[in-house]
Design a protein around this motif. Structure first.
Motif, PDB file in Angstrom:
ATOM      1  N   TYR A  31      -0.185  -7.738   2.116  1.00 63.82           N
ATOM      2  CA  TYR A  31      -0.059  -6.504   1.332  1.00 63.82           C
ATOM      3  C   TYR A  31      -1.327  -5.699   1.560  1.00 63.82           C
ATOM      4  CZ  TYR A  31       0.299  -3.141  -2.409  1.00 63.82           C
ATOM      5  OH  TYR A  31       0.359  -1.962  -3.112  1.00 63.82           O
TER       6      TYR A  31
ATOM      7  N   GLU B   8       4.435   0.656   1.196  1.00 67.66           N
ATOM      8  CA  GLU B   8       3.931   0.314  -0.143  1.00 67.66           C
ATOM      9  C   GLU B   8       4.579  -0.942  -0.720  1.00 67.66           C
ATOM     10  OE1 GLU B   8       4.290   4.009  -2.383  1.00 67.66           O
ATOM     11  OE2 GLU B   8       2.208   4.431  -1.877  1.00 67.66           O
ATOM     12  N   ARG B   9       4.633  -1.988   0.080  1.00 67.07           N
ATOM     13  CA  ARG B   9       5.226  -3.238  -0.365  1.00 67.07           C
ATOM     14  C   ARG B   9       4.655  -4.391   0.460  1.00 67.07           C
ATOM     15  NH1 ARG B   9       8.880  -5.497   3.216  1.00 67.07           N
ATOM     16  NH2 ARG B   9       9.474  -4.131   4.942  1.00 67.07           N
ATOM     17  N   PRO B  10       4.736  -5.622  -0.059  1.00 66.29           N
ATOM     18  CA  PRO B  10       4.341  -6.784   0.731  1.00 66.29           C
ATOM     19  C   PRO B  10       5.283  -6.939   1.923  1.00 66.29           C
ATOM     20  CG  PRO B  10       5.270  -7.468  -1.383  1.00 66.29           C
ATOM     21  CD  PRO B  10       5.134  -5.989  -1.432  1.00 66.29           C
TER      22      PRO B  10
END
Lengths: 345, 345, 345, 345
Positions: free
Chosen positions: A198, A334-336
């Motif tokens: 992330y 905007e995310r793992p």
């Protein structure tokens, strides 16, 4: 005594000059016989400094004019595949600077061509040859701090990278050009592949530096989850101005280990008690990793002489590129991001 | 809980203020009930800062006007004997700053009067109460570095001492006023008395500072030979400008120990890679020995409450004065001087 | 001189004992007049050590039996609201240990009741009173490293927390019980509220320690994005075994600052060249933050005497709890969490 | 590119092996063409390790059998004059290990013969080529700490020297064999010749090591007075067991400078909070001065190629020997000794 390995340097810029210096000044086992760079001025300056007579615009011309066993490629990332392939096809061993390539297809192509023509392929992960990192890795391996649970690795560099190296489209940006080493080092020292990343980025100096490319960032923090269950952090700041700063800290279930420090030369001065003690910092990467650069190139030369595979090769280069791609995808979306999304396994 | 020990501070200068602050702010077991100093301005400033109502020109007047159990004497060395004697004769316990006195006769007189009147006598050797020096002493005592073979101890101070403290005739000079602690510390940590000393001095800044007293020096190195066979060094530089610098290094037959460092607060900053890292140094002795001052005065108060002899008393003070006298004689006569020449044994 | 503030200590455990020691030994402005703890044995031990005569099972009984102006609450987090509320309703000033409470409703209730009854509320964020952190904050504020771009803050503790403190349901776990300070410190030093967090956790020692509570973790890395655009990292490891480790590093657009170090006491020893130099580490938090604890309680006492609001109050406590809740939600839901999801703004 | 300087190594022991390694591994400008040592076993081991084919018992035989331009002499001190003279008479440039010789007559003879035959003479004062010492010297020269007032320089070595090197009659003992560098470094950094010395010695480990030679000592402190008025200290401990320890500290009228530190590699580990942090120390002199040895031999090679006089020559070697003789005379006669007593001026 074995005869020196004849080397053609490809790239006469900062890294090329650094590697040429290491070979010419400190590695009797290697001999720089040619220098390739299409930028005449830069090439002549480097050639003059180290007394290299054979200078060429392209590797093709060099191959026609001078005998050598190996190349050292330090040109921009997009040129890595074509240059490495041409060298391999001509049976030249390849030392390739990081990052290996822009994507996994290119990585695979480089690994394949080197394998097909039976030439050695070494990646420029010099931290694997730094006396401190090497000692640390051996001590972790020996179980001194137990099972690695957490690692923090940072590379902060003083200056703004050149335009191609800060544009995601031509270089994958800072995560690739500055933090490639951290991707390799964290995997190496943790003894585990990365499972998930992330990323958060920030752009503090772009406007002042007239950098307008999309998604430019000059600060980055990547949170890592390893397949072993361990955690990690990669930190990048570039330009940071204050110096060259590359350190790592690993916590195992038995203890902590710190590798490297901000302080450079042990010369401490105080002339003003209101200001305090002043100690040199590492100004640049050649200062911090002086022995690492000598050692990695000596290793390359020795591997050629002894016909042994180098310690850091295509597999290591490919994993680092996969990390860069996952880390970049993470902040864009905007995310793992799971590594398997990149590796396709 | 025992009732607080009432204390009359004698001396309102830098050291007096430092000790008053330690007691008022951090030692609930002590209570400053009076402040004595003939210098009205200095006295009023200190009294105001710490809310001390009873102020007097002399100890005599204080004795007539206020009840207390102890005095803390921080006045210039020549006043130590008369003040300590008067306090003792009035059954007041005595905390006496270093150096104990100007000569051994005075030391003997102070020890005798305190013994005669049954009051406690503690010398201001605060390094014996510094957490680092205390831990070091315990570890040496426990045999961690084996038998001490060599010690180096230094005290370098930032500012020019006051006129009386740089004149051999009124103070015995820097070896007494700045290096008293080193005389005590080396003897303490080596676990042996000094046998012989040789001193070299230098005067680099006297002229620029308009110091014209005979035999003035601002740099000193004393070579020590201990009765145990061990060697030692005392180093003094004052004024040194760069900060307050008090460290020790001991080598035993099993290893080395370093006590203290130049660095003060752990706040490191770098904003310019050509300048390097900046870390605070100890600017002054109150910064370096903050806990030592609190601990030594707490010890004094506790010894009074518990009726126990303090850890650093007249004997320690006397040995330090003997060292100062031998060290001074050495550079005046340009030869090694035996302690027995001073002690007359 | 103002008369001492009478204080009732609520909680006689490790933190309660630490604060009692600070007040009794080093803060003449405060006076411990009572000790409250339902655990008789622990209470009597602490009371005996510091000579506290008045001991009670509950705050209610203490209120009926002894006069005091303030309480110091160091009991487990779930008790914070009822105890703080009862104290406030009886017009007692409140010093409350971190974390403030289990959720924002409780935080709001504490802030409201203190405000309603006009009593001071100070949170136990002692890093705001640590000389190094204070100096660092002032220097950042003065612009020495420019605009803060990135911060890393870690708290690693040696021992396994008690059962209630490792169960998310009774304590919010390590992010709350160990890393509360990091939530406050990063916000303070960056000069910005947190916008978004992403958390990775790992559980390496739970099984060996027979910890079976759901979602237990002993390693945590939290990636922070600040409203200012800056980035941050909070790192927690507990139990880590190797010592107490709390450091911070801030990079601004003009430079880098490091606060604190692993090294404790400056006593370095080497007795074996194959082993190397040995330097003490901070073993526990009371060693590392000795002055911070004294300073924060002195500040509390002074604020009461001078009728001024304390430097770290309910607002700071509430923001830290919000961070804990967001950080926990992030790893439970495996996604970045915005603070506004928690704060409801 | 200039052709490599052909070198005959004279001495295959620890220092000889160290210098051979430096040339073979890291100095392309030099080429080891022969190895001379009468000790067959030692010679063959070193020759094997570095692939040296030409091996001889004596320099005479080497001169008859192989072509070379220079010799590197690392044999015991008493052999320095005859070997250097023979080399010079055969027009070979001479690199000579410290100490230069046993007395000033020998020094003068070496200087004279080298001058007569026009060969270069370089002394093995590698600290003058250590990056830290070099940077320090340049900064002192530039006035950064003002006029040097005081210097402290130490060399402590881990192991017991061989019998000839601990007997005053065959080597001048530790002041010569271990502390030669300190004599040169103090003079260099202070920018002044020594005027007077006073020495104290101690023998703590001789009996346990079965050393029975007269006047043996394993600890030494030399107090120096410079012609500039400055003060100095040379400290020697050998064997010290704990590691190789060579540091210097200089105080000028504007500030302090520290060169070097105990700590070696920046890899810090803690696995036990009761033990503390562990950092490598320099185990041996080749570790501490790795670059210094490479640099000094590279300088020798370059001076030969460029026909320039080396930076550290006969004059420097002679002054160091004079210091050794004065320092030894001082402890034998228990008095300060003036350098002019030795130099006869």
């Amino acid at each position: 005594m074995k005869s020196p390995v004849r080397i053609c340097m490809i790239g006469a810029g900062r890294v090329g000059k650094n590697h040429t210096r290491a070979i010419c000044h400190h590695i009797p086992g290697g001999k720089v016989v040619a220098l390739v760079d299409p930028m005449t001025e830069v090439r002549q300056e480097t050639a003059l400094e180290f007394g290299i007579e054979n200078q060429y615009d392209t590797l093709e011309i060099a191959l026609e004019n001078v005998e050598f066993e190996a190349v050292v490629i330090t040109t921009p990332t997009p040129t890595h595949l074509p240059l490495a392939a041409l060298a391999a096809q001509n049976k030249k061993h390849v030392f390739l600077e990081k990052p290996m390539a822009l994507n996994l297809l290119e990585c695979d192509a480089i690994i394949k061509v080197a394998g097909h023509y039976g030439v050695l392929l070494q990646l420029g992960f010099m931290r694997r040859f730094d006396p401190e990192f090497v000692a640390a890795a051996q001590r972790i391996e020996a179980g001194e701090i137990g099972q690695p649970m957490m690692i923090k690795s940072n590379t902060h560099g003083p200056g703004l990278p050149p335009p191609w190296a800060r544009d995601l489209r031509t270089s994958n940006g800072m995560l690739a050009e500055v933090n490639s080493h951290d991707w390799d080092t964290t995997r190496w020292l943790m003894g585990s592949n990365i499972k998930r990343v992330y990323t958060e980025v920030a752009n503090f100096k772009g406007a002042a530096n007239n950098v307008n490319v999309p998604h430019f960032y000059d600060n980055v923090l990547v949170n890592l989850k390893f397949e072993s269950g361990g955690l990690g952090l990669i930190s990048g700041v570039c330009p940071c101005g204050y110096g060259y700063d590359a350190r790592a800290e690993i916590i195992g279930d038995k203890g902590i280990m710190q590798i490297g420090e901000l302080k450079g030369q042990s010369v401490v001065v105080c002339t003003n008690r209101d200001q305090g003690l002043i100690t040199p910092i590492f100004r640049t990467w050649p200062e911090r990793f002086e022995w690492a650069y000598i050692n990695e190139l000596e290793h390359f030369v020795t591997c050629i002489q002894d016909e042994k595979p180098p310690r850091a090769g295509g597999v290591e280069g490919r994993f680092a590129v996969a990390g860069v791609l996952a880390g970049t995808k993470s902040f864009l979306e905007e995310r793992p991001v799971y590594l398997k999304e990149i590796l396709g396994e």
